[in-house]
Scaffold this motif. Structure first.
Motif, PDB file in Angstrom:
ATOM      1  N   ALA A 192      21.300  32.922   7.790  1.00 53.66           N
ATOM      2  CA  ALA A 192      21.740  33.537   7.947  1.00 53.66           C
ATOM      3  C   ALA A 192      21.385  34.457   9.616  1.00 53.66           C
ATOM      4  CB  ALA A 192      22.899  34.589   7.132  1.00 53.66           C
ATOM      5  N   ASP A 193      19.813  34.239   9.118  1.00 58.60           N
ATOM      6  CA  ASP A 193      19.133  34.677  10.470  1.00 58.60           C
ATOM      7  C   ASP A 193      19.343  33.758  11.272  1.00 58.60           C
ATOM      8  OD1 ASP A 193      19.285  37.350   9.325  1.00 58.60           O
ATOM      9  OD2 ASP A 193      17.097  36.698   8.640  1.00 58.60           O
ATOM     10  N   VAL A 194      19.258  32.872  11.054  1.00 59.00           N
ATOM     11  CA  VAL A 194      18.706  32.074  11.998  1.00 59.00           C
ATOM     12  C   VAL A 194      20.211  31.659  12.797  1.00 59.00           C
ATOM     13  CG1 VAL A 194      18.416  28.545  12.719  1.00 59.00           C
ATOM     14  CG2 VAL A 194      16.939  29.887  10.564  1.00 59.00           C
ATOM     15  N   ASN A 212      29.676  44.692  11.147  1.00 61.98           N
ATOM     16  CA  ASN A 212      28.765  45.137   9.384  1.00 61.98           C
ATOM     17  C   ASN A 212      29.575  43.366   8.733  1.00 61.98           C
ATOM     18  OD1 ASN A 212      31.621  44.402   9.644  1.00 61.98           O
ATOM     19  ND2 ASN A 212      31.799  47.005   8.419  1.00 61.98           N
ATOM     20  N   GLY A 213      29.273  42.670   9.533  1.00 60.59           N
ATOM     21  CA  GLY A 213      29.426  41.800   8.431  1.00 60.59           C
ATOM     22  C   GLY A 213      28.383  40.890   8.257  1.00 60.59           C
ATOM     23  N   PHE A 214      28.167  39.990   7.392  1.00 59.53           N
ATOM     24  CA  PHE A 214      27.064  39.273   6.811  1.00 59.53           C
ATOM     25  C   PHE A 214      26.257  38.683   7.974  1.00 59.53           C
ATOM     26  CE2 PHE A 214      25.572  34.850   4.780  1.00 59.53           C
ATOM     27  CZ  PHE A 214      24.648  36.063   3.818  1.00 59.53           C
ATOM     28  N   LEU A 215      27.014  37.662   8.955  1.00 62.74           N
ATOM     29  CA  LEU A 215      26.556  37.253   9.794  1.00 62.74           C
ATOM     30  C   LEU A 215      26.104  38.157  10.920  1.00 62.74           C
ATOM     31  CD1 LEU A 215      25.152  34.908  11.872  1.00 62.74           C
ATOM     32  CD2 LEU A 215      27.516  35.004  11.912  1.00 62.74           C
ATOM     33  N   GLY A 216      27.682  39.108  11.175  1.00 58.09           N
ATOM     34  CA  GLY A 216      27.512  40.456  12.615  1.00 58.09           C
ATOM     35  C   GLY A 216      26.230  41.305  12.180  1.00 58.09           C
ATOM     36  N   SER A 217      26.297  41.715  11.181  1.00 54.96           N
ATOM     37  CA  SER A 217      24.847  42.967  11.295  1.00 54.96           C
ATOM     38  C   SER A 217      23.732  41.929  11.871  1.00 54.96           C
ATOM     39  CB  SER A 217      25.067  43.266   9.541  1.00 54.96           C
ATOM     40  OG  SER A 217      24.306  41.890   8.775  1.00 54.96           O
ATOM     41  N   ARG A 218      23.685  40.669  11.387  1.00 56.03           N
ATOM     42  CA  ARG A 218      21.877  39.637  11.722  1.00 56.03           C
ATOM     43  C   ARG A 218      22.342  39.743  13.290  1.00 56.03           C
ATOM     44  NH1 ARG A 218      23.240  39.673   6.781  1.00 56.03           N
ATOM     45  NH2 ARG A 218      21.054  39.354   5.549  1.00 56.03           N
ATOM     46  N   GLY A 225      19.763  25.153  15.809  1.00 52.63           N
ATOM     47  CA  GLY A 225      18.385  25.133  15.273  1.00 52.63           C
ATOM     48  C   GLY A 225      17.511  25.224  16.419  1.00 52.63           C
ATOM     49  N   ARG A 226      18.034  24.741  17.588  1.00 53.51           N
ATOM     50  CA  ARG A 226      16.945  24.748  18.657  1.00 53.51           C
ATOM     51  C   ARG A 226      16.919  25.997  19.508  1.00 53.51           C
ATOM     52  NH1 ARG A 226      16.851  24.585  24.089  1.00 53.51           N
ATOM     53  NH2 ARG A 226      18.893  25.262  24.706  1.00 53.51           N
ATOM     54  N   LEU A 227      17.673  26.354  19.361  1.00 50.98           N
ATOM     55  CA  LEU A 227      18.188  27.491  20.229  1.00 50.98           C
ATOM     56  C   LEU A 227      17.551  29.184  19.235  1.00 50.98           C
ATOM     57  CD1 LEU A 227      21.644  27.634  21.327  1.00 50.98           C
ATOM     58  CD2 LEU A 227      19.929  27.885  22.691  1.00 50.98           C
ATOM     59  N   ALA A 228      17.571  29.024  18.115  1.00 50.65           N
ATOM     60  CA  ALA A 228      16.815  29.933  17.077  1.00 50.65           C
ATOM     61  C   ALA A 228      15.616  29.634  17.364  1.00 50.65           C
ATOM     62  CB  ALA A 228      17.088  29.517  15.661  1.00 50.65           C
ATOM     63  N   GLU A 229      14.676  28.671  17.455  1.00 56.16           N
ATOM     64  CA  GLU A 229      13.830  28.381  17.427  1.00 56.16           C
ATOM     65  C   GLU A 229      13.120  29.371  19.014  1.00 56.16           C
ATOM     66  OE1 GLU A 229       9.903  24.903  17.598  1.00 56.16           O
ATOM     67  OE2 GLU A 229      12.050  24.494  16.742  1.00 56.16           O
ATOM     68  N   LYS A 230      13.788  28.882  19.926  1.00 52.60           N
ATOM     69  CA  LYS A 230      13.411  29.192  21.541  1.00 52.60           C
ATOM     70  C   LYS A 230      13.753  30.610  21.077  1.00 52.60           C
ATOM     71  CE  LYS A 230      14.840  28.540  26.361  1.00 52.60           C
ATOM     72  NZ  LYS A 230      15.959  28.305  26.576  1.00 52.60           N
ATOM     73  N   VAL A 262      22.037  34.672  20.583  1.00 56.43           N
ATOM     74  CA  VAL A 262      21.180  36.030  21.019  1.00 56.43           C
ATOM     75  C   VAL A 262      20.588  35.256  22.126  1.00 56.43           C
ATOM     76  CG1 VAL A 262      19.868  37.863  21.314  1.00 56.43           C
ATOM     77  CG2 VAL A 262      21.740  37.850  19.225  1.00 56.43           C
ATOM     78  N   GLU A 263      19.787  34.187  21.581  1.00 54.22           N
ATOM     79  CA  GLU A 263      19.333  33.159  22.043  1.00 54.22           C
ATOM     80  C   GLU A 263      20.558  32.333  23.384  1.00 54.22           C
ATOM     81  OE1 GLU A 263      16.654  31.440  25.028  1.00 54.22           O
ATOM     82  OE2 GLU A 263      16.339  33.269  23.513  1.00 54.22           O
TER      83      GLU A 263
END
Length: 291
Positions: A253-255, A15-21, A279-284, A261-262
């Motif tokens: 934070a979304d990145v 329920n936190g700033f990063l955790g919720s995302r 950054g690489r994982l987020a883009e993948k 998750v990736e």
């Protein structure tokens, strides 16, 4: 024709700033997501730009539990494929007291920047399910307790339930305004988890400062951090050790959430995940979503 079971993810601090995302990103993958926190569902206006729950939130199971009391959350780890520790403290109580004028600067800062503080009783020798308690005389929540011991115990509980993969949200580094113990506790947690639970794939995501437009203050702070990163680059990184995360380019934070998750979905990812790899994982992950 049978349908494959959806991956089950448990996010402690969901329920936190990063955790919720992280929860949002996992829901987008079609995963079965459970968030564990003391308050359950977030106060949405503290983590997003609206007080109204977003549509994806209805696909998350919001559970109440205490990270310091394993018996309150361990049942939720059963049958989980992945577990994420996305909670901790940036400022200790005495440090906050100084900033809020509740404690004298000399006394509070001396205590806040002390070389050592207690965590809980050794989290690796405790009985399973045993509550974590601060060993400080006033029961203060310290970096050692919240950022190190709670993560080690969660990993121990996850390993006992044969969880396949575990993510610990660590940090790229400390910062001049934070006690050195902040980053030391993070690295100690990483080391203990990696060495004590070798059969569980452990991933240590090390993000820099995080920002999002839904939190205006993080945008302005990210701008300052970005200036620090530019300075660090211009000076050849000679101040990098002192500046820590303040000398690294901030990330949205979304990145970082998408990268977490990736990383879980990619069996080749394990150990520390630094800023470039985030950054690489987020883009993948983004490219997968576009396919």
């Amino acid at each position: 024709m049978s349908t494959a079971r959806a991956k089950k993810l448990v996010v402690c601090g969901g329920n936190g700033f990063l955790g919720s995302r992280i929860c949002r990103s996992a829901v987008a993958r079609g995963w079965d997501v459970t968030s564990i926190s003391r308050s359950g569902e977030p106060q949405w206006n503290t983590v997003t730009a609206s007080a109204t729950p977003p549509s994806w939130a209805h696909k998350v199971t919001w559970e109440r539990a205490d990270i310091l009391k394993p018996d309150t959350y361990s049942p939720h780890l059963r049958t989980a494929d992945y577990v994420v520790h996305s909670m901790g403290i940036l400022l200790e109580a005495d440090y906050k007291g100084v900033l809020q004028g509740k404690e004298s600067p000399m006394a509070g800062l001396s205590r806040a920047f002390s070389a050592t503080k207690a965590g809980s009783r050794n989290p690796l020798s405790r009985n399973r399910g045993e509550e974590l308690k601060s060993q400080e005389k006033d029961g203060q929540l310290t970096y050692e307790l919240m950022n190190r011991d709670s993560a080690i115990v969660l990993a121990k509980e996850a390993a006992a339930e044969k969880v396949a993969s575990f993510v610990y949200i660590s940090a790229a580094g400390g910062a001049p305004v934070l006690p050195k113990r902040y980053i030391e506790a993070k690295r100690e947690a990483e080391s203990a988890i990696a060495s004590e639970f070798p059969l569980m794939r452990s991933i240590f995501v090390r993000p820099p400062f995080l920002y999002d437009s839904s939190r205006a203050i993080t945008v302005s702070m990210a701008a300052l951090t970005g200036m620090g990163a530019a300075f660090n680059t211009a000076t050849g990184g000679i101040f990098g050790g002192f500046m820590g995360a303040a000398g690294a380019k901030p990330l949205k934070a979304d990145v970082v959430a998408d990268a977490v998750v990736e990383a879980l979905s990619d069996e080749a990812v394990k150990g520390p995940v630094e800023i470039k790899e985030i950054g690489r994982l987020a883009e993948k992950g983004w490219r997968k979503g576009m396919a």
